[in-house]
Design a protein around this motif. Structure first.
Motif, mmCIF file in Angstrom:
data_model
loop_
_atom_site.group_PDB
_atom_site.id
_atom_site.type_symbol
_atom_site.label_atom_id
_atom_site.label_comp_id
_atom_site.label_asym_id
_atom_site.label_seq_id
_atom_site.Cartn_x
_atom_site.Cartn_y
_atom_site.Cartn_z
ATOM 1 N N GLN A 167 0.839 -1.204 0.000
ATOM 2 C CA GLN A 167 0.000 0.000 0.000
ATOM 3 C C GLN A 167 0.867 1.244 0.000
ATOM 4 O OE1 GLN A 167 -3.087 0.239 3.018
ATOM 5 N NE2 GLN A 167 -3.257 -1.995 2.961
ATOM 6 N N TYR A 168 0.508 2.174 -0.842
ATOM 7 C CA TYR A 168 1.223 3.451 -0.912
ATOM 8 C C TYR A 168 0.223 4.586 -0.747
ATOM 9 C CZ TYR A 168 4.635 0.419 -3.209
ATOM 10 O OH TYR A 168 5.496 -0.592 -3.504
ATOM 11 N N SER A 169 0.725 5.722 -0.342
ATOM 12 C CA SER A 169 -0.101 6.918 -0.257
ATOM 13 C C SER A 169 0.800 8.085 -0.645
ATOM 14 C CB SER A 169 -0.621 7.066 1.171
ATOM 15 O OG SER A 169 -1.207 8.325 1.339
ATOM 16 N N TRP A 170 0.797 8.451 -1.914
ATOM 17 C CA TRP A 170 1.759 9.436 -2.401
ATOM 18 C C TRP A 170 1.312 10.868 -2.111
ATOM 19 C CZ3 TRP A 170 0.194 5.320 -5.600
ATOM 20 C CH2 TRP A 170 1.181 4.371 -5.871
ATOM 21 N N SER A 171 2.209 11.626 -1.485
ATOM 22 C CA SER A 171 1.937 13.064 -1.364
ATOM 23 C C SER A 171 2.036 13.643 -2.766
ATOM 24 C CB SER A 171 2.972 13.767 -0.492
ATOM 25 O OG SER A 171 3.468 12.926 0.489
ATOM 26 N N LEU A 172 1.172 14.603 -3.058
ATOM 27 C CA LEU A 172 1.099 15.068 -4.446
ATOM 28 C C LEU A 172 1.872 16.351 -4.713
ATOM 29 C CD1 LEU A 172 -2.546 14.164 -5.291
ATOM 30 C CD2 LEU A 172 -0.459 13.086 -6.098
ATOM 31 N N GLY A 173 2.241 17.065 -3.665
ATOM 32 C CA GLY A 173 3.014 18.277 -3.894
ATOM 33 C C GLY A 173 2.163 19.398 -4.453
ATOM 34 N N GLN A 174 2.829 20.435 -4.887
ATOM 35 C CA GLN A 174 2.129 21.669 -5.236
ATOM 36 C C GLN A 174 1.303 21.557 -6.514
ATOM 37 O OE1 GLN A 174 4.590 25.241 -4.814
ATOM 38 N NE2 GLN A 174 6.160 23.919 -3.961
ATOM 39 N N ALA A 175 1.901 21.109 -7.598
ATOM 40 C CA ALA A 175 1.235 21.159 -8.892
ATOM 41 C C ALA A 175 0.014 20.248 -8.947
ATOM 42 C CB ALA A 175 2.229 20.788 -9.991
ATOM 43 N N MET A 176 0.207 18.999 -8.579
ATOM 44 C CA MET A 176 -0.887 18.039 -8.681
ATOM 45 C C MET A 176 -2.005 18.360 -7.687
ATOM 46 S SD MET A 176 -0.264 16.164 -11.169
ATOM 47 C CE MET A 176 1.177 16.376 -12.187
ATOM 48 N N SER A 177 -1.633 18.824 -6.497
ATOM 49 C CA SER A 177 -2.655 19.159 -5.498
ATOM 50 C C SER A 177 -3.577 20.249 -6.030
ATOM 51 C CB SER A 177 -2.001 19.627 -4.197
ATOM 52 O OG SER A 177 -1.221 18.596 -3.664
ATOM 53 N N LYS A 178 -2.978 21.270 -6.622
ATOM 54 C CA LYS A 178 -3.779 22.382 -7.139
ATOM 55 C C LYS A 178 -4.636 21.913 -8.326
ATOM 56 C CE LYS A 178 -3.980 27.152 -7.841
ATOM 57 N NZ LYS A 178 -4.060 28.265 -6.910
ATOM 58 N N PHE A 179 -4.074 21.066 -9.157
ATOM 59 C CA PHE A 179 -4.792 20.543 -10.315
ATOM 60 C C PHE A 179 -6.022 19.755 -9.871
ATOM 61 C CE2 PHE A 179 -5.399 17.095 -13.469
ATOM 62 C CZ PHE A 179 -5.682 17.858 -14.591
#
Ligand SMILES: [Zn+2]
Lengths: 178, 416
Positions: free
Chosen positions: A37-49
Motif C-alpha cells: 500500500q502506498y499513499s503518495w503526497s502530491l506536492g504543489q502542482a498536482m494538489s492544485k490541479f
C-alpha cells in the motif's frame, strides 16, 4: 493424473498439466501475497490541479521561456528545466490525439461493452498537452483522431479531487473545428 | 586509462521524517537543481548522462525509470535507473566517464519512504519465498492457484492458520546478526549504545539531520527491546530526502573552474542470499573495500584515510563495518569508540554527518548521504563538524535488510 497429449509432435512428447493436478497439489509451487500500500503526497502542482477538478476546472501552468502551457501542470518545465511561471484556467474541451477501442480487460478476458480510451489535447494548452481518458456518447464507428470532444463531469457533490471527477469525454456539439 | 573522475557538484534537500508538502518528483528536482547550480552546469546542455538509483517496490512504480527524466533534466537524453544504493550509481557514472563515453554525468537517489504504508511487508518480499517467507507468517495458498477456476474464497492455508494475520517484522534479521556480532567479537551492547549517543550528537552540527538528540548510554540501554539485542534507539528511523551528485572528467572540471574532489576508488560485492550460508561479518563490505583500496592505491587504510562514513542503520553496523573495511580488528572498533578515536578530534573521525542514526534511514540514498558528507568535509565546508586537514575520505553503504550487498567509494582532495 496428467493426461497424454494426443497428436503431440514426435520431438516433444509430453503430458499436459490438468486443473485437477493443480487442485490436488501435484504441482509444486509456492505462494505469497504481499501487503502493498502506498499513499503518495502530491506536492504543489498536482494538489492544485486536483483541487481544480473538484471545482470543475482544468488548470495548467505556463512556462514563459518555452512559451508552453503545461497540462497536467508541473512546477518545473522539463524542456528548459526552470520553474514554471503561473496558473491558467483552461476550457474543458479538446481534440482526440489518438485512441483505441479495447475489447479485453486487464486479465485478457473479453468484455461485453468495449472501452473507448485515448489521449486528449486540451484547448488552450500547448499541442499534445492534456491527458488520457475515456470516451462516451459516441459509437465505435464515430470515434476518430482529430475528433472534437468535451468533458462530462460528475455532479459537484460526487467529485473528490481525482481525474475521475471527469466521467468521460463526449463529442463536442457544433463542430469539428477548434 | 588515465582519465580521472571527480565530483564537481552536490545538492540535497533537507531530510525530514515526513514530507507531505512535496511530491517525490519535486523532492528530486530540488536536489538536482542545487547540484547543477553547484557544478555550474545546465543539465539540458552540459550533462551527458543521467542516473537515478531507486527500487521499484519502495517507490510504488513498476519500471520507475520511466518516471524520472522530467525532474532530473534528462528528457530525451541518455538516462537509466540503477536498482540499488546510490553508491552503485556513482560507480556506474565513474565507469561511463572513465571509458570516455561521457564527460559529465548526474546521479540522483532519494527516499520518499513516507509514501510507503507497508514497509515491513515490502521488505519481507525480499526474503526467499520457499524457505523464509512462510516461516515469517501465514501464507495462504489459493485453492486452484493458476487455474481458470481460481477463486479467492476459502483459500487453503499452507502454513499457519488463516486467522493469524501477523507476520514478523523483517528487522529481526539485524537482531540475529547483532547477536552473532556481539558473541564473536566480545563487543557489548553498551558499546553499540555509545555509537547511537555519538551519532545523534554529531547530528546537532549537521543542519540537514532530522534525528539529533542529546542522550546517554542509559537512554539507549533503557529503550525497549524490539529485536534482541537491538533496542529501539539502536535502529535508525526512516526519513525522506534526495541527494544529487554531478561527476565529470578532470579536464571538464578544470574548464568549469570548480574545485574537484577525485573519486579514486570504487568497489562493490554481494554475498549469497542463503541466510544460513552467508557470513555474518559484512563480507560484502570487506570485499568492496579491498577492491576500492586497490583501485585508489591505498595500502594502509587506517593511516591513509582521514575520515569515514559507514552504514550505521543499526548501531552495531557501524562497528561491524569499520572492522570489515580494515579500520579495526574484529572486536576492536568498540574499544576505539570508547577511547574517543571515532570522534571529530580522534584518529578516525566516523560518521561526522550524524550517520543514519542521526539523519535517518535514507534507504537507497544512504550511500549518497555518506558520500555527501565526505565531499562536504574534503571541500572544507562542514562548518562546526569540519575535520581539520581531511584529504582522503571513504564512504561505505550496505543495501539494507535483508541484503548481503554493499559498496565502497574513496574520495581524495588532491589529484588521485
Ligand atoms: Zn520551459
Amino acid at each position: 493424473m496428467a493426461e497424454k497429449i494426443e497428436g503431440s509432435p514426435g520431438y516433444a512428447p509430453g503430458t499436459r498439466v490438468s486443473t485437477k493436478d493443480i487442485v490436488e497439489n501435484k504441482i509444486t509451487y509456492t505462494w505469497w501475497e504481499p501487503e502493498v500500500q502506498y499513499s503518495w503526497s502530491l506536492g504543489q502542482a498536482m494538489s492544485k490541479f486536483l483541487t481544480g477538478l473538484k471545482k470543475g476546472k482544468i488548470l495548467g501552468r505556463t512556462c514563459i521561456k518555452c512559451d508552453r502551457v503545461l497540462v497536467p501542470p508541473r512546477m518545473f518545465c522539463e524542456y528548459c528545466y526552470g520553474p514554471t511561471d503561473a496558473w491558467i484556467e483552461l476550457k474543458d474541451t479538446g481534440t482526440i490525439e489518438t485512441y483505441s477501442i479495447s475489447y479485453l480487460d486487464s486479465d485478457a478476458r473479453r468484455i461485453k461493452k468495449p472501452i473507448l480510451i485515448g489521449v486528449i489535447s486540451i484547448d488552450g494548452a500547448s499541442p499534445q498537452h492534456g491527458f488520457m481518458h475515456y470516451f462516451g456518447e459516441m459509437s465505435e464507428k464515430d470515434i476518430h483522431i482529430g475528433m472534437r470532444v468535451k468533458a462530462v463531469w460528475k455532479s459537484p457533490k460526487d467529485r473528490e479531487g481525482a481525474i475521475t471527477d471527469i466521467k468521460y469525454f463526449k463529442p463536442l456539439e457544433g463542430g469539428e473545428k477548434k | 586509462m588515465s582519465r580521472k573522475v571527480c565530483v564537481i557538484g552536490i545538492g540535497h534537500t533537507d531530510f525530514n521524517s515526513i514530507t507531505p508538502d512535496v511530491e517525490w518528483k519535486e523532492l528530486m528536482y530540488e536536489a538536482c537543481q542545487k547540484a547543477y547550480v553547484d557544478a555550474g552546469v545546465d543539465p539540458r546542455k552540459d550533462v551527458d548522462s543521467f542516473i537515478t538509483c531507486a527500487e521499484d517496490y519502495l517507490e510504488g512504480f513498476s519500471i520507475f525509470d520511466e518516471f524520472v527524466p522530467d525532474q532530473i533534466g534528462a528528457v530525451l537524453r541518455p538516462c537509466c535507473t540503477v536498482c540499488g544504493d546510490g553508491l552503485y550509481g556513482l560507480g556506474t557514472a565513474y565507469m561511463q566517464i572513465k571509458t570516455g563515453l561521457m564527460d559529465v554525468v548526474s546521479i540522483e537517489s532519494h527516499s520518499k519512504i513516507s509514501d510507503l504504508l507497508t514497509m515491513g511487508d515490502i521488505l519481507l518480499h525480499a526474503f526467499d519465498p520457499v524457505f523464509e517467507r512462510p516461516v515469517m507468517g501465514p501464507v495462504e495458498r489459493p485453492r486452484y492457484g493458476g487455474s481458470p477456476e481460481y477463486t479467492k474464497e476459502a483459500p487453503k492455508p499452507l502454513v499457519g492458520s488463516t486467522k493469524e494475520k501477523q507476520r514478523v517484522h523483517p528487522y529481526f534479521l539485524a537482531g540475529m546478526e547483532m547477536q552473532n556480532y556481539l558473541r564473536t567479537t566480545d563487543t557489548t551492547e553498551e558499546e553499540c549504545a555509545e555509537v547511537v549517543v555519538k551519532n545523534k550528537m554529531n547530528a546537532f552540527f549537521n543542519p540537514m539531520a532530522d534525528y539529533e538528540a542529546k542522550i546517554s548510554v542509559d537512554n539507549v540501554m533503557g529503550s525497549e527491546y524490539l529485536f534482541t539485542p537491538l533496542k529501539k534507539l539502536d535502529i535508525s528511523p526512516n526519513v525522506d530526502g534526495a541527494i544529487t551528485f554531478v561527476l565529470a572528467d578532470e579536464k571538464t572540471a578544470r574548464d568549469l573552474g570548480v574545485d574537484p574532489i577525485y573519486l579514486s576508488g570504487f568497489g562493490w560485492s554481494s554475498e549469497t542470499p542463503w541466510l544460513s550460508t552467508r557470513e555474518m561479518f559484512a563480507d560484502y563490505a570487506s570485499r568492496s573495500s579491498q577492491m576500492a583500496y586497490k583501485m585508489a592505491g591505498i595500502t594502509s587504510p587506517k593511516k591513509q584515510i582521514d575520515i569515514v562514513e559507514v552504514d550505521d542503520r543499526f548501531s552495531y553496523k557501524e562497528l561491524q563495518h569499520l572492522e570489515a573495511i580494515g579500520m579495526a580488528r574484529p572486536g576492536e572498533a568498540g574499544q576505539m569508540l570508547m577511547e574517543g578515536e571515532l570522534a571529530r578530534d580522534g584518529a578516525l573521525p566516523t560518521n561526522m554527518s550524524g550517520g543514519s542514526l542521526g539523519i535517518g534511514n535514507c534507504f537507497e540514498a544512504t550511500g549518497m548521504q555518506k558520500a555527501l558528507e565526505i565531499i562536504t568535509q574534503l571541500r572544507g565546508h562542514a562548518a562546526k563538524r569540519q575535520v581539520p586537514d581531511a584529504e582522503v575520505g571513504l564512504a561505505q553503504a550496505w543495501r539494507g535488510i535483508p541484503s548481503g550487498s554493499g559498496a565502497v567509494t574513496i574520495f581524495e582532495r588532491g589529484g588521485a
